[in-house]
Write a protein that holds these residues in place. Sequence first.
Motif, mmCIF file in Angstrom:
data_model
loop_
_atom_site.group_PDB
_atom_site.id
_atom_site.type_symbol
_atom_site.label_atom_id
_atom_site.label_comp_id
_atom_site.label_asym_id
_atom_site.label_seq_id
_atom_site.Cartn_x
_atom_site.Cartn_y
_atom_site.Cartn_z
ATOM 1 N N LEU A 58 6.510 8.013 36.348
ATOM 2 C CA LEU A 58 7.731 7.903 37.153
ATOM 3 C C LEU A 58 8.280 6.476 37.084
ATOM 4 O O LEU A 58 9.494 6.272 37.129
ATOM 5 C CB LEU A 58 7.457 8.297 38.609
ATOM 6 N N TRP A 59 7.369 5.494 36.976
ATOM 7 C CA TRP A 59 7.809 4.097 36.812
ATOM 8 C C TRP A 59 8.542 3.935 35.489
ATOM 9 O O TRP A 59 9.585 3.280 35.424
ATOM 10 C CB TRP A 59 6.625 3.145 36.913
ATOM 11 N N ASN A 60 8.000 4.534 34.418
ATOM 12 C CA ASN A 60 8.675 4.470 33.117
ATOM 13 C C ASN A 60 10.075 5.087 33.182
ATOM 14 O O ASN A 60 11.006 4.616 32.521
ATOM 15 C CB ASN A 60 7.866 5.199 32.039
ATOM 16 N N ILE A 61 10.209 6.146 33.981
ATOM 17 C CA ILE A 61 11.525 6.781 34.131
ATOM 18 C C ILE A 61 12.456 5.853 34.904
ATOM 19 O O ILE A 61 13.605 5.630 34.504
ATOM 20 C CB ILE A 61 11.392 8.150 34.837
ATOM 21 N N LEU A 62 11.960 5.288 35.986
ATOM 22 C CA LEU A 62 12.784 4.410 36.825
ATOM 23 C C LEU A 62 13.335 3.228 36.037
ATOM 24 O O LEU A 62 14.511 2.887 36.162
ATOM 25 C CB LEU A 62 11.972 3.916 38.027
ATOM 26 N N ILE A 63 12.499 2.614 35.200
ATOM 27 C CA ILE A 63 12.955 1.414 34.473
ATOM 28 C C ILE A 63 13.694 1.736 33.175
ATOM 29 O O ILE A 63 14.155 0.835 32.483
ATOM 30 C CB ILE A 63 11.782 0.434 34.206
ATOM 31 N N GLY A 64 13.804 3.029 32.841
ATOM 32 C CA GLY A 64 14.636 3.416 31.702
ATOM 33 C C GLY A 64 13.926 3.645 30.385
ATOM 34 O O GLY A 64 14.578 3.913 29.381
ATOM 35 N N ASP A 65 12.604 3.545 30.370
ATOM 36 C CA ASP A 65 11.872 3.833 29.136
ATOM 37 C C ASP A 65 11.857 5.325 28.832
ATOM 38 O O ASP A 65 11.774 5.730 27.680
ATOM 39 C CB ASP A 65 10.406 3.376 29.243
ATOM 40 N N MET A 66 11.865 6.129 29.915
ATOM 41 C CA MET A 66 11.734 7.572 29.772
ATOM 42 C C MET A 66 12.759 8.279 30.652
ATOM 43 O O MET A 66 13.464 7.649 31.435
ATOM 44 C CB MET A 66 10.313 8.020 30.181
ATOM 45 N N SER A 67 12.792 9.596 30.506
ATOM 46 C CA SER A 67 13.618 10.467 31.322
ATOM 47 C C SER A 67 12.706 11.558 31.887
ATOM 48 O O SER A 67 11.562 11.698 31.440
ATOM 49 C CB SER A 67 14.714 11.095 30.457
ATOM 50 N N PHE A 68 13.190 12.334 32.834
ATOM 51 C CA PHE A 68 12.373 13.454 33.304
ATOM 52 C C PHE A 68 12.203 14.494 32.201
ATOM 53 O O PHE A 68 11.137 15.056 32.028
ATOM 54 C CB PHE A 68 12.982 14.106 34.556
ATOM 55 N N VAL A 69 13.276 14.753 31.447
ATOM 56 C CA VAL A 69 13.218 15.774 30.401
ATOM 57 C C VAL A 69 13.606 15.168 29.064
ATOM 58 O O VAL A 69 14.602 14.457 28.946
ATOM 59 C CB VAL A 69 14.150 16.961 30.730
ATOM 60 N N GLY A 70 12.811 15.457 28.063
ATOM 61 C CA GLY A 70 13.050 14.991 26.708
ATOM 62 C C GLY A 70 11.774 15.161 25.913
ATOM 63 O O GLY A 70 10.720 15.486 26.481
ATOM 64 N N PRO A 71 11.817 14.957 24.614
ATOM 65 C CA PRO A 71 10.587 15.048 23.814
ATOM 66 C C PRO A 71 9.530 14.085 24.363
ATOM 67 O O PRO A 71 9.849 12.960 24.735
ATOM 68 C CB PRO A 71 11.039 14.616 22.416
ATOM 69 N N ARG A 72 8.287 14.516 24.450
ATOM 70 C CA ARG A 72 7.227 13.635 24.938
ATOM 71 C C ARG A 72 7.147 12.400 24.036
ATOM 72 O O ARG A 72 7.310 12.492 22.818
ATOM 73 C CB ARG A 72 5.876 14.361 24.935
ATOM 74 N N PRO A 73 6.869 11.227 24.616
ATOM 75 C CA PRO A 73 6.789 10.014 23.795
ATOM 76 C C PRO A 73 5.530 10.029 22.929
ATOM 77 O O PRO A 73 4.429 10.221 23.427
ATOM 78 C CB PRO A 73 6.733 8.894 24.844
ATOM 79 N N ASP A 74 5.724 9.857 21.645
ATOM 80 C CA ASP A 74 4.606 9.897 20.709
ATOM 81 C C ASP A 74 4.112 8.500 20.377
ATOM 82 O O ASP A 74 4.794 7.498 20.588
ATOM 83 C CB ASP A 74 5.021 10.591 19.410
ATOM 84 N N MET A 75 2.904 8.487 19.804
ATOM 85 C CA MET A 75 2.326 7.242 19.316
ATOM 86 C C MET A 75 3.000 6.890 17.986
ATOM 87 O O MET A 75 3.514 7.773 17.295
ATOM 88 C CB MET A 75 0.820 7.398 19.161
ATOM 89 N N PRO A 76 2.978 5.609 17.601
ATOM 90 C CA PRO A 76 3.675 5.180 16.383
ATOM 91 C C PRO A 76 3.285 5.971 15.134
ATOM 92 O O PRO A 76 4.148 6.274 14.297
ATOM 93 C CB PRO A 76 3.275 3.702 16.244
ATOM 94 N N GLU A 77 2.001 6.347 15.007
ATOM 95 C CA GLU A 77 1.594 7.057 13.788
ATOM 96 C C GLU A 77 2.228 8.437 13.666
ATOM 97 O O GLU A 77 2.458 8.927 12.557
ATOM 98 C CB GLU A 77 0.067 7.150 13.677
ATOM 99 N N TYR A 78 2.543 9.069 14.787
ATOM 100 C CA TYR A 78 3.219 10.366 14.717
ATOM 101 C C TYR A 78 4.720 10.191 14.477
ATOM 102 O O TYR A 78 5.332 10.972 13.751
ATOM 103 C CB TYR A 78 2.947 11.198 15.977
#
Length: 191
Positions: A95-115
């Motif tokens: 929820l902190w990542n969403i608040l600061i703008g790194d993430m959203s509630f809905v969207g593709p899950r954040p992947d690791m760099p190798e993926y």
Amino acid sequence: MLLKRIFDVIASFFGLLILSPFLLVAGLLVKFSSEGPVLFTQERIGRNGIPFTIFKFRTMFVDHGGSSVSVRGEKRITPIGAVLRRFKIDEFPELWNILIGDMSFVGPRPDMPEYIARLQGEQREMLSLRPGLTSPASIKYAREEELLSLVPDPQKHFDEVIWPDKTRMNLEYIKRRTFIGDIVLILRTVF
């Protein structure tokens, strides 16, 4: 979408506020049940390919080794961690990542760099959105750890079956996404 970002900021702020006592209890359980930090942090790739640090409650023993996929019942997962993972409580700090703008509630899950490095052609459109806490693929694979525990080679099954399917579903989401659709996905995730 400006409306989506406004929703993300307001909902994540109030989510953190309302859940703060619960987050405190979960954090204390993590802290006193095994050695190591309360939060697990890892580099993930966000919108436009920009790396960011994701925050989750730590659910594994420190210096456990192991692969990038998790299987239900692994010895590297702490007893408290198993409960947090089962109910997805380990993801509440996002929820902190969403608040600061790194993430959203809905969207593709954040992947690791190798993926992310594996994405080709139109698959790279996934980087046009903020990654999400949930998505159609997250809902379909809500019990991914259980599914992986049933196959002989979990990493291979994830790489060859689950990850390509998630990528396909994420691209479908991008083409058909709407604000109302996102609200429906959030409600489906909760229930």
